[in-house]
Write an enzyme that holds these catalytic residues in place. Structure first.
Site, PDB file in Angstrom:
ATOM      1  CG  ASP A  85      -0.234  -0.239   2.519  1.00 59.86           C
ATOM      2  OD1 ASP A  85       1.004  -0.395   2.507  1.00 59.86           O
ATOM      3  OD2 ASP A  85      -0.910  -0.247   3.562  1.00 59.86           O
TER       4      ASP A  85
ATOM      5  CE  LYS B 236       1.187   6.116  16.045  1.00 60.07           C
ATOM      6  NZ  LYS B 236      -0.253   6.058  16.050  1.00 60.07           N
TER       7      LYS B 236
ATOM      8  CG  ASP C 189       0.522   4.074   4.542  1.00 56.70           C
ATOM      9  OD1 ASP C 189      -0.421   3.550   3.918  1.00 56.70           O
ATOM     10  OD2 ASP C 189       0.836   3.720   5.691  1.00 56.70           O
TER      11      ASP C 189
HETATM   12  P1  GTP Z   1      -5.537  -1.397   7.968  1.00 55.23           P
HETATM   13  O1  GTP Z   1      -6.434  -2.531   8.424  1.00 55.23           O
HETATM   14  O2  GTP Z   1      -6.348  -0.253   7.442  1.00 55.23           O
HETATM   15  O3  GTP Z   1      -4.535  -0.975   9.009  1.00 55.23           O
HETATM   16  O4  GTP Z   1      -4.685  -1.882   6.694  1.00 55.23           O
HETATM   17  P2  GTP Z   1      -3.799  -3.198   6.484  1.00 55.23           P
HETATM   18  O5  GTP Z   1      -4.566  -4.387   6.916  1.00 55.23           O
HETATM   19  O6  GTP Z   1      -3.339  -3.189   5.062  1.00 55.23           O
HETATM   20  O7  GTP Z   1      -2.562  -3.039   7.472  1.00 55.23           O
HETATM   21  P3  GTP Z   1      -1.202  -2.246   7.265  1.00 55.23           P
HETATM   22  O8  GTP Z   1      -1.485  -0.998   6.475  1.00 55.23           O
HETATM   23  O9  GTP Z   1      -0.535  -2.083   8.562  1.00 55.23           O
HETATM   24  O10 GTP Z   1      -0.336  -3.281   6.413  1.00 55.23           O
HETATM   25  C1  GTP Z   1       0.855  -2.943   5.753  1.00 55.23           C
HETATM   26  C2  GTP Z   1       1.050  -3.918   4.589  1.00 55.23           C
HETATM   27  O11 GTP Z   1       1.235  -5.251   5.066  1.00 55.23           O
HETATM   28  C3  GTP Z   1      -0.152  -3.958   3.666  1.00 55.23           C
HETATM   29  O12 GTP Z   1       0.344  -4.078   2.348  1.00 55.23           O
HETATM   30  C4  GTP Z   1      -0.921  -5.203   4.106  1.00 55.23           C
HETATM   31  O13 GTP Z   1      -1.612  -5.793   3.020  1.00 55.23           O
HETATM   32  C5  GTP Z   1       0.205  -6.105   4.583  1.00 55.23           C
HETATM   33  N1  GTP Z   1      -0.197  -6.958   5.711  1.00 55.23           N
HETATM   34  C6  GTP Z   1      -0.578  -6.554   6.961  1.00 55.23           C
HETATM   35  N2  GTP Z   1      -0.846  -7.615   7.732  1.00 55.23           N
HETATM   36  C7  GTP Z   1      -0.621  -8.723   6.968  1.00 55.23           C
HETATM   37  C8  GTP Z   1      -0.722 -10.140   7.219  1.00 55.23           C
HETATM   38  O14 GTP Z   1      -1.075 -10.607   8.304  1.00 55.23           O
HETATM   39  N3  GTP Z   1      -0.386 -10.973   6.175  1.00 55.23           N
HETATM   40  C9  GTP Z   1       0.010 -10.510   4.965  1.00 55.23           C
HETATM   41  N4  GTP Z   1       0.292 -11.395   3.998  1.00 55.23           N
HETATM   42  N5  GTP Z   1       0.107  -9.185   4.697  1.00 55.23           N
HETATM   43  C10 GTP Z   1      -0.195  -8.306   5.687  1.00 55.23           C
END
Ligand code: GTP
Length: 356
Positions: free
Chosen positions: A109, A160, A218
């Site tokens: 993302d 933070k 982001d």
């Molecule tokens: P929010 O629920 O809105 O916080 O978004 P998110 O679920 O995408 O979490 P976050 O932005 O913290 O994740 C950062 C990146 O890691 C993103 O590209 C997510 O798709 C990926 N990501 C987060 N958690 C996991 C997980 O448990 N498994 C995998 N495969 N990818 C993850």
């Protein structure tokens, strides 16, 4: 070089857009968000990517198949989400790199214009276990910060705080030595930010920071998602995956915009979407089949697939879920979100997320 792309998150902050489509697949400047990342990764020398999937895993392979934008693709899914570190470990068996080879890890993302080749060069020169892209932000108190020493070596991962010691933050793009990935425990939920990196540092491994403060975003929140699409359409960040030249607006196949409408500010108009005369659409994303009626104003908003904005209605900083409709005369502002299929009747009432 190989990469692992982390795309398993649920994207909760982007609901309701992410109910039907995972965040990395949301249409952004005329292509799924990941298409821009794949094209940029290819330009940086990445030849093969392992997708680490979980939420709506099947949709990724359906979207990209076995190769896209010059990169060979393969998919590894977690039954239960394992967090960022656990996902990297789970995807590792699908890599073909040797133990000392660099492997790129990308958050699914992030839109970044940084120099990935320079990051990899620093990693190799320093003989590091891992090298992170660090960007600089105006208000680091909103993020955990990552200080480095005079040699560029990361010294700590700080939570933070109101008084951060540095404006450097983790930008979500890492180079790992292949063998360092194998030190992450298997089959467990692990956070790469909270556990893996601090663990590598405390065990004396070299973790480097590649500090580069170019374009970086982001896209995890609605405001940032709209901004990312806008910046791509306007050409503030270049993407080989954009299906058109940068400019004030991007019209996809079958989009119909009245010559009496004003559509600008980096707006993307999806396939079969329509904007009637007298309407103004600025800096927004109109997904496929969206409809903006006569005299309506849409600014900094997302109008989901098949969603409708009635005559004279105003949307400013709003997310309309797929198929939602806003009756004529409504005025919606400030982060208000309508869930898919909700129909707001015609009214002159002013509505705002702040009013609730
Ligand atoms: P929010 O629920 O809105 O916080 O978004 P998110 O679920 O995408 O979490 P976050 O932005 O913290 O994740 C950062 C990146 O890691 C993103 O590209 C997510 O798709 C990926 N990501 C987060 N958690 C996991 C997980 O448990 N498994 C995998 N495969 N990818 C993850």
């Amino acid at each position: 070089m190989e990469a692992i792309l982390l795309v398993g998150g649920r994207g909760t902050r982007l609901r309701p857009l992410t109910i039907s489509t995972p965040k990395p697949l949301l249409p952004t400047a005329g292509a799924p968000f990941l298409a821009h990342q794949l094209a940029r990764a290819h330009a940086a020398g990445v030849t093969r990517i392992v997708f680490a999937t979980s939420y709506r895993a099947e949709m990724f392979e359906a979207a990209f198949g076995t190769s896209a934008h010059g990169v060979e693709l393969t998919y590894v899914s977690e039954r239960e989400p394992l967090g960022t570190g656990g996902a990297i470990r789970n995807a590792a068996p699908a890599l073909t790199s040797g133990p000392d080879d660099p492997v790129l890890i990308l958050n699914g993302d992030i839109l970044s214009g940084h120099d990935v080749r320079a990051q990899v060069e620093l990693h190799e020169k320093a003989g590091a276990a891992a090298t992170l892209h660090l960007t600089k932000v105006e208000d680091p108190s909103r993020f955990g910060s990552v200080p480095t020493d005079g040699q560029g070596r990361v010294t700590a991962f700080l939570e933070k705080t109101n008084n951060p010691v540095t404006d450097q933050i983790n930008a979500g793009c890492y180079v790992f030595r292949r063998s360092a990935i194998d030190t992450i425990p298997e089959g467990e939920v692990v956070s790469v930010e909270r556990e893996t990196f601090p663990g590598l540092i405390s065990s004396g491994q070299v973790v480097m920071g590649h500090v580069e403060a170019g374009y970086w975003l982001d896209v995890g929140t609605p405001e940032a998602f709209v901004q990312g699409s806008r910046d791509l359409v306007l050409g503030r960040i270049a993407s080989p995956a954009m299906p058109g030249e940068p400019g004030q607006r991007l019209l996809l196949d079958g989009a119909v915009v009245s010559p009496r409408a004003v559509v600008r500010g980096g707006t993307a108009v999806g396939r079969g979407a329509e904007v009637e005369g007298g309407a103004t659409v600025e800096g927004s994303v109109l997904q496929d089949g969206a409809f903006v009626a006569e005299g309506a104003t849409v600014r900094d908003s997302v109008v989901g697939r098949g969603a409708r904005v009635g005559a004279g209605a105003v949307l400013d900083g709003v997310i309309l879920g797929d198929g939602a409709s806003v009756g004529p005369g409504n005025e919606l502002r400030n982060g208000l979100r309508l869930w898919p299929g909700i129909a707001l009747p015609p009214t002159a009432v002013r509505f705002s997320a702040d009013d609730s």
